[in-house]
Design a protein around this motif. Structure first.
Motif, PDB file in Angstrom:
ATOM      1  N   ASP A 163       8.921  -4.684  32.310  1.00 26.15           N
ATOM      2  CA  ASP A 163       9.782  -3.628  32.864  1.00 26.15           C
ATOM      3  C   ASP A 163       9.555  -3.488  34.366  1.00 26.15           C
ATOM      4  OD1 ASP A 163      10.904  -3.074  30.380  1.00 26.15           O
ATOM      5  OD2 ASP A 163       9.478  -1.453  29.949  1.00 26.15           O
ATOM      6  N   ASP A 164       8.290  -3.461  34.790  1.00 25.97           N
ATOM      7  CA  ASP A 164       8.013  -3.337  36.221  1.00 25.97           C
ATOM      8  C   ASP A 164       8.432  -4.589  36.984  1.00 25.97           C
ATOM      9  OD1 ASP A 164       7.115  -0.721  36.158  1.00 25.97           O
ATOM     10  OD2 ASP A 164       5.024  -1.286  35.850  1.00 25.97           O
ATOM     11  N   PHE A 165       8.333  -5.750  36.359  1.00 29.86           N
ATOM     12  CA  PHE A 165       8.784  -6.992  37.003  1.00 29.86           C
ATOM     13  C   PHE A 165      10.282  -6.925  37.272  1.00 29.86           C
ATOM     14  CE2 PHE A 165       9.989 -11.574  36.792  1.00 29.86           C
ATOM     15  CZ  PHE A 165       9.286 -11.997  37.904  1.00 29.86           C
ATOM     16  N   ARG A 166      11.041  -6.444  36.295  1.00 32.79           N
ATOM     17  CA  ARG A 166      12.479  -6.284  36.487  1.00 32.79           C
ATOM     18  C   ARG A 166      12.770  -5.341  37.660  1.00 32.79           C
ATOM     19  NH1 ARG A 166      12.330  -4.895  31.128  1.00 32.79           N
ATOM     20  NH2 ARG A 166      12.342  -6.734  29.833  1.00 32.79           N
ATOM     21  N   LEU A 167      12.024  -4.241  37.709  1.00 31.41           N
ATOM     22  CA  LEU A 167      12.221  -3.270  38.792  1.00 31.41           C
ATOM     23  C   LEU A 167      11.870  -3.868  40.154  1.00 31.41           C
ATOM     24  CD1 LEU A 167      10.811  -0.058  37.068  1.00 31.41           C
ATOM     25  CD2 LEU A 167      13.225  -0.662  37.434  1.00 31.41           C
ATOM     26  N   LEU A 168      10.829  -4.687  40.196  1.00 32.99           N
ATOM     27  CA  LEU A 168      10.470  -5.367  41.444  1.00 32.99           C
ATOM     28  C   LEU A 168      11.595  -6.285  41.904  1.00 32.99           C
ATOM     29  CD1 LEU A 168       6.768  -6.368  40.734  1.00 32.99           C
ATOM     30  CD2 LEU A 168       7.534  -4.829  42.548  1.00 32.99           C
ATOM     31  N   LEU A 169      12.136  -7.067  40.977  1.00 33.09           N
ATOM     32  CA  LEU A 169      13.179  -8.038  41.322  1.00 33.09           C
ATOM     33  C   LEU A 169      14.466  -7.379  41.786  1.00 33.09           C
ATOM     34  CD1 LEU A 169      12.796 -10.761  38.567  1.00 33.09           C
ATOM     35  CD2 LEU A 169      12.177 -10.930  40.970  1.00 33.09           C
ATOM     36  N   THR A 170      14.773  -6.231  41.227  1.00 29.28           N
ATOM     37  CA  THR A 170      16.014  -5.556  41.599  1.00 29.28           C
ATOM     38  C   THR A 170      15.830  -4.617  42.780  1.00 29.28           C
ATOM     39  OG1 THR A 170      15.615  -3.809  39.975  1.00 29.28           O
ATOM     40  CG2 THR A 170      16.965  -5.701  39.264  1.00 29.28           C
ATOM     41  N   GLY A 171      14.585  -4.489  43.261  1.00 28.79           N
ATOM     42  CA  GLY A 171      14.318  -3.621  44.400  1.00 28.79           C
ATOM     43  C   GLY A 171      14.157  -2.160  44.035  1.00 28.79           C
ATOM     44  N   GLN A 172      14.145  -1.841  42.743  1.00 25.85           N
ATOM     45  CA  GLN A 172      13.980  -0.454  42.313  1.00 25.85           C
ATOM     46  C   GLN A 172      12.519  -0.013  42.347  1.00 25.85           C
ATOM     47  OE1 GLN A 172      15.928  -0.879  38.520  1.00 25.85           O
ATOM     48  NE2 GLN A 172      17.820   0.009  39.306  1.00 25.85           N
ATOM     49  N   LEU A 173      11.600  -0.966  42.413  1.00 24.72           N
ATOM     50  CA  LEU A 173      10.184  -0.672  42.568  1.00 24.72           C
ATOM     51  C   LEU A 173       9.680  -1.457  43.768  1.00 24.72           C
ATOM     52  CD1 LEU A 173       7.479   0.548  41.621  1.00 24.72           C
ATOM     53  CD2 LEU A 173       7.205  -1.448  40.127  1.00 24.72           C
ATOM     54  N   ASP A 174       9.195  -0.748  44.749  1.00 29.11           N
ATOM     55  CA  ASP A 174       8.611  -1.375  45.924  1.00 29.11           C
ATOM     56  C   ASP A 174       7.252  -1.952  45.529  1.00 29.11           C
ATOM     57  OD1 ASP A 174       8.485  -1.628  48.984  1.00 29.11           O
ATOM     58  OD2 ASP A 174       6.614  -0.584  48.479  1.00 29.11           O
ATOM     59  N   ALA A 175       6.958  -3.164  45.974  1.00 31.38           N
ATOM     60  CA  ALA A 175       5.696  -3.828  45.602  1.00 31.38           C
ATOM     61  C   ALA A 175       4.481  -3.013  46.034  1.00 31.38           C
ATOM     62  CB  ALA A 175       5.645  -5.227  46.207  1.00 31.38           C
ATOM     63  N   THR A 176       4.531  -2.420  47.208  1.00 25.33           N
ATOM     64  CA  THR A 176       3.412  -1.609  47.683  1.00 25.33           C
ATOM     65  C   THR A 176       3.221  -0.385  46.805  1.00 25.33           C
ATOM     66  OG1 THR A 176       3.818  -2.353  49.940  1.00 25.33           O
ATOM     67  CG2 THR A 176       2.471  -0.380  49.682  1.00 25.33           C
ATOM     68  N   ASP A 177       4.311   0.280  46.456  1.00 31.84           N
ATOM     69  CA  ASP A 177       4.214   1.446  45.576  1.00 31.84           C
ATOM     70  C   ASP A 177       3.680   1.047  44.204  1.00 31.84           C
ATOM     71  OD1 ASP A 177       5.225   3.064  47.586  1.00 31.84           O
ATOM     72  OD2 ASP A 177       7.280   3.039  46.793  1.00 31.84           O
ATOM     73  N   GLY A 178       4.187  -0.060  43.663  1.00 27.79           N
ATOM     74  CA  GLY A 178       3.711  -0.535  42.364  1.00 27.79           C
ATOM     75  C   GLY A 178       2.223  -0.835  42.385  1.00 27.79           C
ATOM     76  N   TYR A 179       1.753  -1.408  43.476  1.00 28.70           N
ATOM     77  CA  TYR A 179       0.334  -1.729  43.622  1.00 28.70           C
ATOM     78  C   TYR A 179      -0.506  -0.457  43.716  1.00 28.70           C
ATOM     79  CZ  TYR A 179      -3.968  -3.623  45.556  1.00 28.70           C
ATOM     80  OH  TYR A 179      -5.280  -3.947  45.771  1.00 28.70           O
ATOM     81  N   THR A 180      -0.102   0.480  44.575  1.00 29.81           N
ATOM     82  CA  THR A 180      -0.899   1.702  44.753  1.00 29.81           C
ATOM     83  C   THR A 180      -0.867   2.591  43.514  1.00 29.81           C
ATOM     84  OG1 THR A 180       0.931   2.837  45.857  1.00 29.81           O
ATOM     85  CG2 THR A 180      -0.668   1.719  47.271  1.00 29.81           C
ATOM     86  N   GLN A 181       0.183   2.486  42.714  1.00 24.19           N
ATOM     87  CA  GLN A 181       0.286   3.264  41.481  1.00 24.19           C
ATOM     88  C   GLN A 181      -0.425   2.576  40.310  1.00 24.19           C
ATOM     89  OE1 GLN A 181       4.511   3.753  40.897  1.00 24.19           O
ATOM     90  NE2 GLN A 181       4.744   4.946  42.777  1.00 24.19           N
ATOM     91  N   GLY A 182      -0.949   1.380  40.534  1.00 18.09           N
ATOM     92  CA  GLY A 182      -1.636   0.655  39.477  1.00 18.09           C
ATOM     93  C   GLY A 182      -0.707  -0.015  38.481  1.00 18.09           C
ATOM     94  N   ARG A 183       0.564  -0.098  38.804  1.00 17.00           N
ATOM     95  CA  ARG A 183       1.531  -0.723  37.911  1.00 17.00           C
ATOM     96  C   ARG A 183       1.607  -2.228  38.116  1.00 17.00           C
ATOM     97  NH1 ARG A 183       6.745   3.041  38.760  1.00 17.00           N
ATOM     98  NH2 ARG A 183       7.674   1.508  37.346  1.00 17.00           N
ATOM     99  N   VAL A 184       1.177  -2.687  39.289  1.00 20.92           N
ATOM    100  CA  VAL A 184       1.227  -4.091  39.653  1.00 20.92           C
ATOM    101  C   VAL A 184      -0.134  -4.504  40.183  1.00 20.92           C
ATOM    102  CG1 VAL A 184       2.304  -5.779  41.195  1.00 20.92           C
ATOM    103  CG2 VAL A 184       3.681  -3.915  40.256  1.00 20.92           C
ATOM    104  N   SER A 185      -0.651  -5.606  39.672  1.00 25.03           N
ATOM    105  CA  SER A 185      -1.910  -6.161  40.159  1.00 25.03           C
ATOM    106  C   SER A 185      -1.589  -7.434  40.930  1.00 25.03           C
ATOM    107  CB  SER A 185      -2.828  -6.482  38.975  1.00 25.03           C
ATOM    108  OG  SER A 185      -3.947  -7.218  39.404  1.00 25.03           O
TER     109      SER A 185
END
Length: 114
Positions: free
Chosen positions: A73-95
């Protein structure tokens, strides 16, 4: 555009065919990026540039230049620009490990295509 689970598999398959030019323009030769996605439609893929050709493997690289771990789900959001990579990283959603610049360059190229 939202990516369905089956489309994640297709996206990696397209990386070495219809998206080949975008990937080649975004990544230097002799690099590899491993994507470890959890949840429905998840799995492990490695996208590598070798001799200026794009290779996609359904396995992890031993020593990737960059590794991304997240849910599908987060990968999809990253690809579509709905989740910023920096935000995902700081929120612990992306490693992220390794040269994150490679991943950012690839993401920008893929978002332009979609």
């Amino acid at each position: 555009m939202e990516l369905a689970s089956a489309q994640i598999e297709t996206l990696f398959a397209e990386a070495s065919s219809s998206l080949r030019n975008e990937v080649r323009a975004a990544l230097p030769d002799e690099v590899s990026l491993t994507f470890e996605l959890t949840g429905e439609g998840g799995g492990v893929w490695t996208l590598a540039m070798r001799d200026e050709e794009v290779c996609v493997l359904r396995a992890a690289a031993i020593r990737p230049d960059c590794r991304l771990r997240c849910s599908t789900d987060d990968f999809r959001l990253l690809l579509t620009g709905q989740l910023d990579a920096t935000d995902g990283y700081t929120q612990g959603r992306v490693s992220l490990e390794g040269d994150v610049g490679l991943l950012l360059r690839l993401g920008t190229a893929l978002r332009r295509h979609r």
